[in-house]
Every structure is written in C-alpha cells, then in structure tokens.
Design a protein around this motif. Structure first.
Motif: not given
Length: 350
Positions: A139-149
């Motif tokens: 995750i960085t300052d540019a991250t908007r969504v993280v998918f956790v499947c």
C-alpha cells in the motif's frame, strides 16, 4: 478511435467448453436451481417486456434483512465481478493503484487497467495463502483499493481473523478493502474474517458475495455488495442501468429463504472436495474452503514433467476440462459422480 493502452489489456479467459466433456473448468454448480427458484424465475418471464426494477429494491430489502444491515448498505449487480469493477471505477483512475494477491481472481488486474489505474499484484505465500503483511507493505499513497479474496480463487485457501485484523491496522482509512467472499457459502473455517462482522469494525471494508456459486445461478448473473452507505452509493452511481434482469432478481429473491437446501448442497460439495484433496495430496494440494481444489505447477512438473497447460490439454483429450494457470491447475468440485470421473481420468492419462 480506441484507447491505445487497451492493447496491453489482457482478455478475461473463461473456462474451456466442450459439450461432450466433463466441464470442471469453471466454478459453477452441477445442480440446477432448486425447484421453487426455477418456478419463480419462470413466472417472472411474463414481465420481461418491462424493464427490471433498477434499484432491485425488493431484493436489496431481503438481502439487508439476511445480512443484518440497512437497505442503503446493499448494492446488487451482474455477479460479484461486476461489483468489483464498479468499486474500482468509483474509487480509482489514472495514477492510482489497485493492490491484490496473485494469483487470485484474474479479473482484478483487468479492472484496474480498465480505469487507467496501475495493478499491483502481491505474490502468495509458499503454502498458497494470501500474504497479508506483504499486501499491507504494497500500500502506498496512490493505493485506492485492496482486494482480499477469501477463500482465495484459485487456491481455495483462507486467512485467519488475526491476520486480517493485523492487516487492517496498517491500512489507511481512505483505502477501500474489498473482502471478496464469492465462495462464502462453502467456507466452513471457524477462524476467518466474515464481511458482515468486519464492516462493523472498519468503515472502509466492503463485502462482496454472489448467487453464481452455491446458489446455482451462474447463468442468471446476480451478486451483491454490502458496506458503508457512501461507498455503496458510489457503486450504484457507476452501475449500468437496469443491469440485473427480472428473472435474475426473482431467482435471487427466491433463493434467500432456502437455507436448509443450500446447506445440504454445500455440505455435499464439501465432502467431494475432501475426497479430491485426499486424492491430490501427493501434489501438495492445499486445503480448500471453496468449491474447487488446486494443484501447484511445481508438483505437476515434478510428478509428470508437464506444465499446467500441458496437463490440462492431456486431460481435455480425455474429455475432462480443468482450468490451467501458469501457477497450477484448478479443478471445480461438484458431485460424487463427477469427482469419481475426474479421479479416474486423472489416473489414466497423467
């Protein structure tokens, strides 16, 4: 006339088809919809001259009751995959990043590239599980969504509640975490996060589920998302109008009340999954909590000297269709007869 970056966009690859073969290449049910569901869908055909309820209000009300949330916290779409894409569309654009485990659902990087965002894949652990610390590291300052499947597609593995809790302590409040539970109904793990609980703890978590798998409505295309009202409202803003058809809404609505029938089907599938896991144990197949099992590529090469694609081609010649990835083979679990056929053909040709 077409965006030049689309030339680099990978095409989504569906499971192989062959009318005479046993198709275990797509994670779908071998069972037809339950009779009351089919009847409800058949009755709805008399209304297909009219547009469906764009807000799917009756279905959303039923889902809200089922999930223990407010109606404004539920969105429906054409499968959970469409809602994943809507989530990315609502949250990200050029210059942003979408983080996801890999290998996982193959559409995640496609959804990122469609909106011009950068896909950020994070390798699984050596035992084919999501690497939650590594996801947080990505995750960085540019991250908007993280998918956790969870369970993860295509490995079937799950994460623990503690792993998810620790992960969330490292996720910024303005990053959306999509807890993709497409295989939730098959998941019997006692120590694993559940989206209906996690959305109460974290205002940036969204749950995603579908009627395509355990409910046997893959051809109807209806899924649902649930979470904070502002995020759900944004999902609805970027939805294709009238996308969930009249029969799909009717079938999903009728399915929700059939708790015992659903449990009977998922229990039966779980029993066959355990049989296939035991059969494939020499390949290091991890325990699955979904309706499929995973055969790692390195084990295939060690045992038979073939790649996943070569093994899948050999099986296809014997009329058994499985799904090959660079990292391994995914085999859908259905019923006893099809599991027996799968094990017999595998033994005969590999």
């Amino acid at each position: 006339m077409i965006r030049p970056d689309l030339e680099r966009l990978p095409a989504y690859v569906p499971g192989a088809r062959n009318e005479r073969a046993l198709k275990l290449s797509s994670n779908e049910s071998a069972e037809a919809p339950l009779p009351t569901v089919a009847e409800a869908m058949a009755r709805s055909l008399a209304q297909v001259n009219r547009y469906p309820d764009m807000g799917a209000l009756e279905l959303r009300e039923a889902l809200a009751s089922h999930l223990g949330v407010e109606v404004g916290q539920v969105a429906v779409g054409t499968g959970s995959s469409a809602l994943c894409q809507q989530l990315v569309t609502a949250a990200a654009g050029p210059g942003d990043e979408i983080v996801f485990p890999w290998r996982s659902f193959e559409a995640y990087p496609i959804f990122a590239q469609i909106v011009g965002a950068t896909p950020v894949p994070v390798p699984l652990t050596a035992d084919h599980r999501l690497d939650m610390p590594a996801l947080a590291d990505a995750i960085t300052d540019a991250t908007r969504v993280v998918f956790v499947c969870n369970p993860n597609n295509p490995t079937g593995t799950t994460i623990t509640t503690s792993e998810f809790t620790q992960f969330m302590t490292r996720v910024p409040a303005d990053v959306i975490v999509a807890l993709d539970e497409a295989y939730f109904e098959y998941n019997a793990a006692t120590d694993t996060p559940v989206a209906t609980e996690e959305i109460l703890r974290h205002p940036n978590v969204v749950g995603l589920r579908t009627f395509s798998k355990a409910y046997g409505l893959a051809g109807a295309r209806v899924g649902y998302a649930f979470g904070p009202e502002p995020i759900i409202a944004a999902l609805n803003k970027v939805a294709v109008p009238f996308s969930v058809s009249v029969p799909a809404q009717a079938g999903a609505l009728a399915s929700l009340s059939l708790v015992d029938d659903l449990r009977s089907r998922t229990t039966s599938t779980g029993a066959q999954r355990d049989r296939l896991e035991a059969f494939l144990a020499p390949y290091g197949t991890p325990h699955s909590e979904a309706n499929f099992v995973w055969v790692p590529a390195e084990a295939l090469r060690a045992a038979h000297g073939v790649s996943p694609q070569e093994a899948a081609a050999t099986l296809a010649e014997a009329d058994l269709l499985v799904r090959a990835f660079d990292e391994g083979i995914r085999i859908t679990v259905t019923n006893q007869e099809e599991a027996d056929t799968c094990m017999r053909v595998w033994t005969e040709v590999l």
